[in-house]
Design a protein around this motif. Structure first.
Motif, mmCIF file in Angstrom:
data_model
loop_
_atom_site.group_PDB
_atom_site.id
_atom_site.type_symbol
_atom_site.label_atom_id
_atom_site.label_comp_id
_atom_site.label_asym_id
_atom_site.label_seq_id
_atom_site.Cartn_x
_atom_site.Cartn_y
_atom_site.Cartn_z
ATOM 1 N N SER A 250 0.893 -1.218 0.091
ATOM 2 C CA SER A 250 0.149 -0.036 -0.031
ATOM 3 C C SER A 250 0.854 1.430 0.093
ATOM 4 N N ALA A 251 1.897 1.100 0.696
ATOM 5 C CA ALA A 251 3.007 2.356 0.882
ATOM 6 C C ALA A 251 3.484 2.516 -0.494
ATOM 7 N N TYR A 252 3.879 1.445 -1.277
ATOM 8 C CA TYR A 252 4.464 1.584 -2.688
ATOM 9 C C TYR A 252 3.369 2.125 -3.789
ATOM 10 N N ASP A 253 2.224 1.800 -3.620
ATOM 11 C CA ASP A 253 0.915 2.089 -4.399
ATOM 12 C C ASP A 253 0.566 3.591 -4.389
ATOM 13 N N ARG A 254 0.871 4.195 -2.919
ATOM 14 C CA ARG A 254 0.380 5.707 -3.051
ATOM 15 C C ARG A 254 1.599 6.534 -3.101
ATOM 16 N N ALA A 255 2.771 6.125 -3.197
ATOM 17 C CA ALA A 255 3.948 6.863 -3.298
ATOM 18 C C ALA A 255 4.087 7.551 -4.779
ATOM 19 N N SER A 256 4.966 8.379 -4.844
ATOM 20 C CA SER A 256 5.166 9.294 -6.120
ATOM 21 C C SER A 256 6.804 8.642 -6.779
ATOM 22 N N VAL A 257 7.673 8.732 -5.676
ATOM 23 C CA VAL A 257 8.817 8.392 -5.955
ATOM 24 C C VAL A 257 9.589 7.456 -4.568
ATOM 25 N N PHE A 258 10.214 6.656 -5.416
ATOM 26 C CA PHE A 258 11.152 6.027 -4.173
ATOM 27 C C PHE A 258 12.425 6.472 -4.189
ATOM 28 N N PHE A 259 12.720 6.532 -2.886
ATOM 29 C CA PHE A 259 14.210 7.457 -2.625
ATOM 30 C C PHE A 259 15.062 6.388 -1.554
ATOM 31 N N TRP A 260 16.032 5.809 -2.118
ATOM 32 C CA TRP A 260 17.002 5.110 -1.074
ATOM 33 C C TRP A 260 18.368 5.248 -1.717
ATOM 34 N N PRO A 261 19.320 5.848 -1.189
ATOM 35 C CA PRO A 261 20.877 6.038 -1.610
ATOM 36 C C PRO A 261 21.450 4.915 -2.175
#
Length: 359
Positions: A250-261
């Motif tokens: 659900s968190a992936y579904d509502r996000a706009s961008v994934f950020f992890w260096p």
């Protein structure tokens, strides 16, 4: 259908402590058995020596000898193949080669590394043991181009090196997300490389323009320190805690961008999960990480620092059409390269003939 022995010297897939290593081991067992074969965890013996302590290594070798003796008698007669996951200098496979020699079993490894630089120093004996175990393997499946470098340089005899791209335990993609919500970060909260990534995230947030929100999924002993890092941003940063699979999706579904260096990540399953949901990824261009990212978008070099990461984030946040285009391409790549049925086919194409030869 065959019976396959599975072993992970770094961490048992039954360990109660969450980690990427445990998750990958579980996924591998599922992948190997996807066509109906029985995959049995034959040992939970952990050979891990975190600190380079010769006394610890001596004790572990003695325990390994006892485990070898047990398995030589206890391993089922119809066992047809041994698979070891993550043999490396801090956690070498001290039991698989000996058991396979005694029982006449073919032996393969997945995600092994050869660290010649560790053949001297506090892990010298364990590094040599990891090398020796690699030499015994008839097939080594490598997950990243970075691992291939030393595996190929020190390939033993007619040993086969086969690419096995990291994969999700899915046979189809999840539904596509909206790509119009907050920035999302997913990562365990512990000292070391994970903490370094969180520190870089906090630095990057200082350079973001306009209105933004960040959700962070994950937990661990370093959470209080990470909360202090994020405190200056107030309610714009929301901590979700440790999520189950449905809540994380659900968190992936509502996000706009994934950020992890991705500081010193081996590859990072979270990148596959995010891209499967159609999220563009903001990460640094690092060995291992780049193997699981969609080629093409800009991934800043580590030396470019937080400002470069912020520039990419700002561009993606401003441009919903760009997010959609990159997300669609990422989903296609995941479907073509990083799902479980693809991995199963690759594994059995290389491992199956070993069992036929033995028969």
């Amino acid at each position: 259908m065959a019976r396959i022995a599975f072993y992970a010297p770094m961490k048992s897939p039954l360990s109660p402590v969450p980690s990427g290593d445990r998750e990958m081991a579980r996924n591998l067992m599922r992948m190997i058995g996807a066509q109906g074969d029985t995959v049995e965890l034959v040992s939970e013996f952990r050979s891990h020596d975190k600190g380079g302590n010769v006394e610890v290594q001596t004790r572990l070798r003695a325990e390994a000898e006892a485990e070898i003796a047990r398995l030589c008698h206890a391993l089922p007669e119809d066992c047809a193949l041994w698979v070891t996951y993550h043999n490396y200098y801090k956690a070498p496979d001290l039991i698989g080669p000996a058991v396979c020699a005694a029982r006449g079993l073919p032996y393969v490894q997945i995600e092994s590394t050869r660290a010649t630089s560790r053949l001297t120093g506090p892990w010298a004996g364990f590094a040599q043991a990891a090398h020796d175990a690699c030499d015994v393997a008839q097939v080594i499946f490598y997950l990243t181009a970075n691992d291939l470098i030393t595996l190929d340089r020190e390939r033993f005899g007619a040993q086969k090196l086969v690419e096995l791209p990291p994969f999700l335990p899915l046979d189809q993609l999840p539904p596509e997300g909206s790509r119009d919500g907050p920035i999302l970060t997913v990562g365990m909260m512990r000292q070391g490389d994970k903490m370094a990534s969180y520190g870089l995230i906090a630095q990057t947030l200082q350079y973001l323009d306009g209105d933004w929100n960040l959700e962070i999924a994950g937990d661990g002993p370093a959470r209080p320190e990470i909360e202090r890092l994020m405190a200056p941003f107030g309610s714009r940063v929301r901590f979700l805690g440790q999520l189950d699979r449905a809540a994380l999706q659900s968190a992936y579904d509502r996000a706009s961008v994934f950020f992890w260096p991705g500081v010193n990540e081996a590859f990072g399953m979270v990148y596959l999960e995010a891209q499967a949901a159609g999220l563009p990824v903001v990460a640094q261009d690092r060995p291992g990480v780049r193997d699981v990212l969609l080629p093409g978008p800009a991934y800043p070099a580590p030396e470019a620092g937080a400002g470069a990461l912020a520039a990419v984030l700002n561009q993606l946040r401003r441009d919903p059409l760009l997010r959609k285009r990159i997300g669609a391409l990422a989903r296609r790549r995941i479907s073509e390269r990083h799902l479980i049925d693809i991995a199963t086919g690759i594994f059995w194409q290389a491992a199956g003939p070993l069992m036929e030869t033995r028969a």
